[in-house]
Write an enzyme that holds these catalytic residues in place. Sequence first.
Site, mmCIF file in Angstrom:
data_model
loop_
_atom_site.group_PDB
_atom_site.id
_atom_site.type_symbol
_atom_site.label_atom_id
_atom_site.label_comp_id
_atom_site.label_asym_id
_atom_site.label_seq_id
_atom_site.Cartn_x
_atom_site.Cartn_y
_atom_site.Cartn_z
ATOM 1 C CG ASP A 141 13.449 3.843 -84.113
ATOM 2 O OD1 ASP A 141 14.581 3.833 -84.465
ATOM 3 O OD2 ASP A 141 12.907 5.169 -84.131
ATOM 4 C CE LYS A 144 8.171 6.208 -84.906
ATOM 5 N NZ LYS A 144 9.857 5.566 -84.247
ATOM 6 C CG ASP A 169 14.710 7.866 -83.555
ATOM 7 O OD1 ASP A 169 14.377 7.536 -85.420
ATOM 8 O OD2 ASP A 169 15.430 9.342 -84.061
ATOM 9 C CG ASN A 170 11.646 8.908 -85.017
ATOM 10 O OD1 ASN A 170 11.654 7.483 -84.391
ATOM 11 N ND2 ASN A 170 12.276 9.752 -86.009
ATOM 12 C CD GLU A 199 15.173 8.525 -89.210
ATOM 13 O OE1 GLU A 199 15.448 9.029 -88.919
ATOM 14 O OE2 GLU A 199 14.192 7.592 -89.094
HETATM 15 C C1 705 Z 1 2.347 -3.779 -80.949
HETATM 16 C C2 705 Z 1 2.846 -2.251 -81.031
HETATM 17 C C3 705 Z 1 4.106 -2.249 -80.560
HETATM 18 N N1 705 Z 1 5.353 -3.104 -80.008
HETATM 19 C C4 705 Z 1 6.143 -3.451 -80.948
HETATM 20 N N2 705 Z 1 7.453 -4.500 -80.789
HETATM 21 C C5 705 Z 1 8.336 -5.327 -81.716
HETATM 22 N N3 705 Z 1 7.947 -3.981 -82.403
HETATM 23 C C6 705 Z 1 7.259 -2.841 -82.174
HETATM 24 C C7 705 Z 1 6.752 -3.015 -82.292
HETATM 25 N N4 705 Z 1 5.529 -2.101 -82.171
HETATM 26 C C8 705 Z 1 6.561 -1.541 -84.524
HETATM 27 N N5 705 Z 1 7.584 -2.325 -83.881
HETATM 28 C C9 705 Z 1 8.493 -2.156 -84.814
HETATM 29 O O1 705 Z 1 9.331 -1.309 -84.489
HETATM 30 C C10 705 Z 1 9.548 -0.465 -86.451
HETATM 31 C C11 705 Z 1 8.925 0.478 -86.088
HETATM 32 C C12 705 Z 1 9.481 1.583 -86.586
HETATM 33 C C13 705 Z 1 8.659 2.848 -86.734
HETATM 34 N N6 705 Z 1 8.887 3.906 -87.288
HETATM 35 C C14 705 Z 1 8.756 5.326 -87.661
HETATM 36 O O2 705 Z 1 7.546 5.307 -87.721
HETATM 37 C C15 705 Z 1 9.350 6.355 -88.500
HETATM 38 C C16 705 Z 1 9.375 6.755 -89.704
HETATM 39 C C17 705 Z 1 9.767 8.572 -89.430
HETATM 40 C C18 705 Z 1 9.445 9.194 -90.233
HETATM 41 C C19 705 Z 1 9.286 10.287 -89.973
HETATM 42 C C20 705 Z 1 9.410 11.208 -91.314
HETATM 43 C C21 705 Z 1 7.801 10.618 -92.783
HETATM 44 F F1 705 Z 1 7.857 11.050 -93.371
HETATM 45 C C22 705 Z 1 8.136 8.661 -92.683
HETATM 46 C C23 705 Z 1 8.407 8.732 -91.828
HETATM 47 C C24 705 Z 1 11.408 7.707 -88.855
HETATM 48 C C25 705 Z 1 11.845 7.222 -88.048
HETATM 49 O O3 705 Z 1 12.923 7.304 -87.971
HETATM 50 C C26 705 Z 1 10.992 6.075 -87.903
HETATM 51 O O4 705 Z 1 10.834 5.413 -86.626
HETATM 52 C C27 705 Z 1 9.324 -1.878 -87.404
HETATM 53 O O5 705 Z 1 10.066 -2.341 -87.690
HETATM 54 C C28 705 Z 1 8.086 -2.227 -86.160
HETATM 55 O O6 705 Z 1 7.797 -3.772 -87.099
HETATM 56 MG MG MG Z 2 12.599 6.955 -85.358
#
Ligand code: 705
Ligand code: MG
Length: 214
Positions: A141, A144, A169-170, A199
């Site tokens: 999650d 993406k 997810d997503n 969600e």
């Molecule tokens: C180095 C990058 C990859 N490794 C990583 N390692 C550890 N943590 C990482 C991470 N990447 C991202 N994260 C963390 O995960 C989380 C990121 C989640 C990204 N999720 C989304 O973009 C998302 C976005 C939507 C969304 C859907 C429709 C919309 F209009 C707007 C948003 C819905 C969701 O359910 C989502 O999960 C943050 O906390 C980020 O800091």
């Molecule tokens: Mg999500």
Amino acid sequence: TRSTRPQRLLKAVQKHATRGDPQSVISAIDHFCRHSEWAMNIGDEKGSILDSVVSEVNPEKVLELGTYCGYSTVRIARLLPPGARLITLEFNADYAAIARQVIIWAGLEDKVQLVEGASEDWIPRMKEHFGIETFDFVFLDHWKDRYLPDTKLMEDCGLLRKGTVLLADNVICPGVPDYLAYVRNSLSYKSCYFKSHLEYTKAEDGLEKSVFLG
Ligand SMILES: CCCNc1ncnc2c1ncn2[C@@H]1O[C@H](/C=C/CNC(=O)c2cc(-c3ccc(F)cc3)cc(O)c2O)[C@@H](O)[C@H]1O
Ligand SMILES: [Mg+2]
């Protein structure tokens, strides 16, 4: 300075949820996101699907990629049997700090290890640093465009075994087209789609469950 949304989400948990009661933490976050401010937690509808897959797998070793505020961490950890462990990776320090507090408020800190760092740095260190051989269940999650590279990295690091379940997810919104094509076409996975909604909205979204065949 103005508080952040995750800080306001944590305040809502501490105000409305009962310490040590994971369900009340889940309900407080869902209420906050429905009635105050939308946030990207998996939510109650997709969360129920997550619950059913976790209960079916009954995993001892769980990996979560992307903790955010800890909502799905609490959903998963509350279902784990005694002795089971969930490692959750979060590389944003501010989000990690909020998630730690949410997990503690739910009383699940003994089952959860929140690691502050990037998935690509920590996946290769699971064996030597955490003594993990393989995972039984992985929840994706995070960003993406990282689902596919991190899945290939987990394969390469030998962290998946015959029967390991990946739940993503997503897969519709925002969407993960490269990951979806991979798990649906690869002979190493048996994949299926759980149709649901983004969600707290009426937009379509869903979860993809993929069993690694070894
Ligand atoms: C180095 C990058 C990859 N490794 C990583 N390692 C550890 N943590 C990482 C991470 N990447 C991202 N994260 C963390 O995960 C989380 C990121 C989640 C990204 N999720 C989304 O973009 C998302 C976005 C939507 C969304 C859907 C429709 C919309 F209009 C707007 C948003 C819905 C969701 O359910 C989502 O999960 C943050 O906390 C980020 O800091
Ligand atoms: Mg999500």
